[in-house]
Design a protein around this motif. Structure first.
Motif, PDB file in Angstrom:
ATOM      1  N   THR A  84      46.745  12.383 -58.975  1.00 15.14           N
ATOM      2  CA  THR A  84      45.674  13.382 -58.896  1.00 15.14           C
ATOM      3  C   THR A  84      46.202  14.802 -58.769  1.00 15.14           C
ATOM      4  N   ASP A  85      47.523  14.956 -58.745  1.00  9.82           N
ATOM      5  CA  ASP A  85      48.152  16.269 -58.587  1.00  9.82           C
ATOM      6  C   ASP A  85      47.613  16.960 -57.332  1.00  9.82           C
ATOM      7  N   SER A  86      47.586  16.194 -56.222  1.00  8.66           N
ATOM      8  CA  SER A  86      47.068  16.698 -54.948  1.00  8.66           C
ATOM      9  C   SER A  86      48.188  16.749 -53.922  1.00  8.66           C
ATOM     10  N   SER A  87      47.996  17.552 -52.880  1.00  8.70           N
ATOM     11  CA  SER A  87      48.988  17.632 -51.808  1.00  8.70           C
ATOM     12  C   SER A  87      48.563  16.859 -50.572  1.00  8.70           C
ATOM     13  N   GLN A  88      47.268  16.559 -50.461  1.00 10.41           N
ATOM     14  CA  GLN A  88      46.765  15.828 -49.308  1.00 10.41           C
ATOM     15  C   GLN A  88      45.655  14.875 -49.731  1.00 10.41           C
ATOM     16  N   VAL A  89      45.455  13.844 -48.922  1.00 14.86           N
ATOM     17  CA  VAL A  89      44.330  12.929 -49.078  1.00 14.86           C
ATOM     18  C   VAL A  89      43.504  12.954 -47.803  1.00 14.86           C
ATOM     19  N   ASP A  90      42.278  12.434 -47.890  1.00 13.28           N
ATOM     20  CA  ASP A  90      41.496  12.032 -46.734  1.00 13.28           C
ATOM     21  C   ASP A  90      41.485  10.511 -46.710  1.00 13.28           C
ATOM     22  N   PRO A 119      40.346  15.700 -58.497  1.00 17.41           N
ATOM     23  CA  PRO A 119      39.478  16.312 -57.483  1.00 17.41           C
ATOM     24  C   PRO A 119      38.910  17.649 -57.948  1.00 17.41           C
ATOM     25  N   THR A 120      37.747  17.976 -57.426  1.00 15.76           N
ATOM     26  CA  THR A 120      37.063  19.217 -57.759  1.00 15.76           C
ATOM     27  C   THR A 120      37.259  20.231 -56.638  1.00 15.76           C
ATOM     28  N   SER A 121      36.829  21.459 -56.891  1.00 13.30           N
ATOM     29  CA  SER A 121      36.911  22.475 -55.848  1.00 13.30           C
ATOM     30  C   SER A 121      35.993  22.142 -54.678  1.00 13.30           C
ATOM     31  N   GLN A 122      34.875  21.455 -54.961  1.00 10.02           N
ATOM     32  CA  GLN A 122      33.969  21.068 -53.883  1.00 10.02           C
ATOM     33  C   GLN A 122      34.558  19.952 -53.030  1.00 10.02           C
ATOM     34  N   HIS A 123      35.254  19.014 -53.664  1.00  6.37           N
ATOM     35  CA  HIS A 123      35.881  17.893 -52.955  1.00  6.37           C
ATOM     36  C   HIS A 123      37.350  17.844 -53.372  1.00  6.37           C
ATOM     37  N   PRO A 124      38.172  18.689 -52.762  1.00  7.48           N
ATOM     38  CA  PRO A 124      39.523  18.913 -53.297  1.00  7.48           C
ATOM     39  C   PRO A 124      40.548  17.827 -52.983  1.00  7.48           C
ATOM     40  N   ARG A 125      40.202  16.877 -52.128  1.00  7.72           N
ATOM     41  CA  ARG A 125      41.172  15.843 -51.766  1.00  7.72           C
ATOM     42  C   ARG A 125      40.656  14.467 -52.174  1.00  7.72           C
ATOM     43  N   PRO A 126      41.507  13.633 -52.773  1.00  9.73           N
ATOM     44  CA  PRO A 126      41.101  12.251 -53.025  1.00  9.73           C
ATOM     45  C   PRO A 126      40.913  11.506 -51.710  1.00  9.73           C
ATOM     46  N   VAL A 127      40.065  10.482 -51.760  1.00 13.53           N
ATOM     47  CA  VAL A 127      39.748   9.675 -50.583  1.00 13.53           C
ATOM     48  C   VAL A 127      40.372   8.299 -50.754  1.00 13.53           C
ATOM     49  N   VAL A 128      41.114   7.859 -49.750  1.00 13.44           N
ATOM     50  CA  VAL A 128      41.747   6.541 -49.760  1.00 13.44           C
ATOM     51  C   VAL A 128      41.031   5.658 -48.745  1.00 13.44           C
ATOM     52  N   LEU A 129      40.533   4.512 -49.202  1.00 16.00           N
ATOM     53  CA  LEU A 129      39.819   3.561 -48.345  1.00 16.00           C
ATOM     54  C   LEU A 129      40.772   2.464 -47.892  1.00 16.00           C
ATOM     55  N   VAL A 130      40.757   2.171 -46.584  1.00 17.74           N
ATOM     56  CA  VAL A 130      41.677   1.188 -46.002  1.00 17.74           C
ATOM     57  C   VAL A 130      40.854   0.127 -45.274  1.00 17.74           C
ATOM     58  N   HIS A 131      40.896  -1.104 -45.765  1.00 16.14           N
ATOM     59  CA  HIS A 131      40.044  -2.180 -45.247  1.00 16.14           C
ATOM     60  C   HIS A 131      40.563  -2.709 -43.916  1.00 16.14           C
ATOM     61  N   GLY A 132      39.792  -3.627 -43.327  1.00 16.97           N
ATOM     62  CA  GLY A 132      40.125  -4.195 -42.032  1.00 16.97           C
ATOM     63  C   GLY A 132      40.803  -5.551 -42.127  1.00 16.97           C
ATOM     64  N   THR A 133      41.029  -6.153 -40.967  1.00 15.81           N
ATOM     65  CA  THR A 133      41.690  -7.443 -40.865  1.00 15.81           C
ATOM     66  C   THR A 133      40.858  -8.533 -41.533  1.00 15.81           C
ATOM     67  N   TRP A 134      41.520  -9.330 -42.374  1.00 12.93           N
ATOM     68  CA  TRP A 134      40.908 -10.450 -43.094  1.00 12.93           C
ATOM     69  C   TRP A 134      39.850  -9.998 -44.106  1.00 12.93           C
ATOM     70  N   GLU A 135      39.763  -8.700 -44.361  1.00 13.93           N
ATOM     71  CA  GLU A 135      38.864  -8.177 -45.378  1.00 13.93           C
ATOM     72  C   GLU A 135      39.708  -7.769 -46.584  1.00 13.93           C
ATOM     73  N   ASN A 136      39.086  -7.044 -47.537  1.00 15.54           N
ATOM     74  CA  ASN A 136      39.832  -6.541 -48.684  1.00 15.54           C
ATOM     75  C   ASN A 136      39.158  -5.292 -49.223  1.00 15.54           C
ATOM     76  N   ARG A 137      39.762  -4.714 -50.255  1.00 16.52           N
ATOM     77  CA  ARG A 137      39.307  -3.410 -50.741  1.00 16.52           C
ATOM     78  C   ARG A 137      37.910  -3.469 -51.336  1.00 16.52           C
ATOM     79  N   TYR A 138      37.453  -4.658 -51.739  1.00 18.90           N
ATOM     80  CA  TYR A 138      36.103  -4.773 -52.283  1.00 18.90           C
ATOM     81  C   TYR A 138      35.071  -5.040 -51.198  1.00 18.90           C
TER      82      TYR A 138
END
Length: 322
Positions: free
Chosen positions: A145-151, A66-85
């Motif tokens: 990512t050596d981070s303390s929090q995610v979004d 992560p950068t100073s502008q976007h300091p937290r990694p983003v985790v995407l969580v899909h819906g029912t019967w869907e998937n990460r793609y």
């Protein structure tokens, strides 16, 4: 539910095109193959049926920092019967281009997956177990990512699983919110207060029309019904936990999370909530449940939720899948 012959032909053409794209999937030495960036749900869904183990483009680069502008990694969580793609084939690369470290997981296999469900169909198992899977994945992302929090950004059940993670699986420290592992939770069409069984049946019908074949509701679907034991327990102590900012995106044309206002949250102590309806100020966005993660306006709202300095969301047409 009825569907026009012309609409069926359009979906078949989309799925055929998706199949032709199968050979374009790329792989990296230490990552799963990436699917192509696509701009509507039907072709992304079709591609994932042929390629069930691909990442959304721009995700799961474990060397990203992560950068100073976007300091937290983003985790995407899909819906029912869907998937990460298929849930994030447009949103994920948009975030990556804007400088975020983006990660996505598949979760929620159930015993039914060994009894005839397509391997691309995820998010069917017990939501409590899925929240534990999310907890493990977030810990991996934080360590890498050596981070303390995610979004977290989640669609449909992908908003409920993080709330269960926050309340019961270590995502939040109720005694000291400064130690929370999540800063922002952004949800799209999430079933926060349950949905009617007719809405769940509509989603099953939609996916059958797109070629999944026979579907069972699965435990996760029944847990998302209004008044279920799981929903009662999840919301018993209020909608939020301290130290988290919640950004809730809805569409008036949501035929799965019904009524659509049931997605909205109420802020409790130490939390903030922003409830957003896509059509407020933009009547031409006709997103339904399955197409809302492919709405340019919704994507802009996600980015604004992650970074308040992001531009105001655009207003442009986005058709429903059905």
């Amino acid at each position: 539910m009825t569907i026009s012959r012309r609409h069926r032909m359009l979906m078949l053409c989309s799925l055929t095109a998706a199949g032709m794209l199968g050979a374009t999937s790329v792989s990296a030495a230490e990552r799963s193959p990436e699917g192509p960036e696509l701009h509507s749900f039907p072709p992304a869904f079709g591609f994932s049926m042929l390629n069930p183990d691909v990442d959304a483009p721009g995700t799961n680069d474990w060397s990203c920092r992560p950068t100073s502008q976007h300091p937290r990694p983003v985790v995407l969580v899909h819906g029912t019967w869907e998937n990460r793609y298929n849930n994030f084939a447009e949103l994920a690369p948009a975030l990556k281009r804007d400088g975020y470290c983006v990660f996505g997981l598949d979760y929620g296999d159930s015993d039914d997956n060994g009894a005839g469900l397509h391997p691309a169909v995820k998010g069917t198992g017990d939501i409590r177990r899925s929240a534990a899977e999310l907890a493990d994945f977030v810990d991996e992302v934080l360590a890498a990512t050596d981070s303390s929090q995610v979004d977290i950004v989640g669609h449909s059940q992908g908003g409920v699983v993080p709330r269960q993670y926050l309340k019961a699986e270590g995502g939040a420290d109720l005694d000291d919110p400064a130690n929370n592992k999540v800063r922002n939770l952004v949800t799209l069409g999430a079933t926060h207060h349950g949905t009617t069984l007719s809405g769940l049946a509509t989603l099953a019908d939609h996916l059958r029309l797109l070629g999944v074949g026979q579907l069972v509701l699965g435990e996760a679907a029944t847990q998302q019904a209004q008044g279920s034991e799981f929903m009662t327990e999840l919301n018993a102590d209020g909608d939020t936990v301290p130290g988290v900012d919640y950004h809730v995106i809805a569409t008036r044309y949501d035929e799965v999370t019904t009524p659509y206002e049931s997605t909205f949250l109420t802020a409790g102590p130490g939390a903030t909530v922003r409830n957003i309806t896509l059509q407020d100020g933009c009547a031409i966005d006709a997103s339904d449940h399955l197409s809302m993660t492919y709405s340019g306006r919704a994507i802009d709202y996600v980015e604004q939720s992650l970074d308040p300095t992001a531009p105001e969301p655009r207003c442009e047409p986005n058709p429903p899948v059905f």
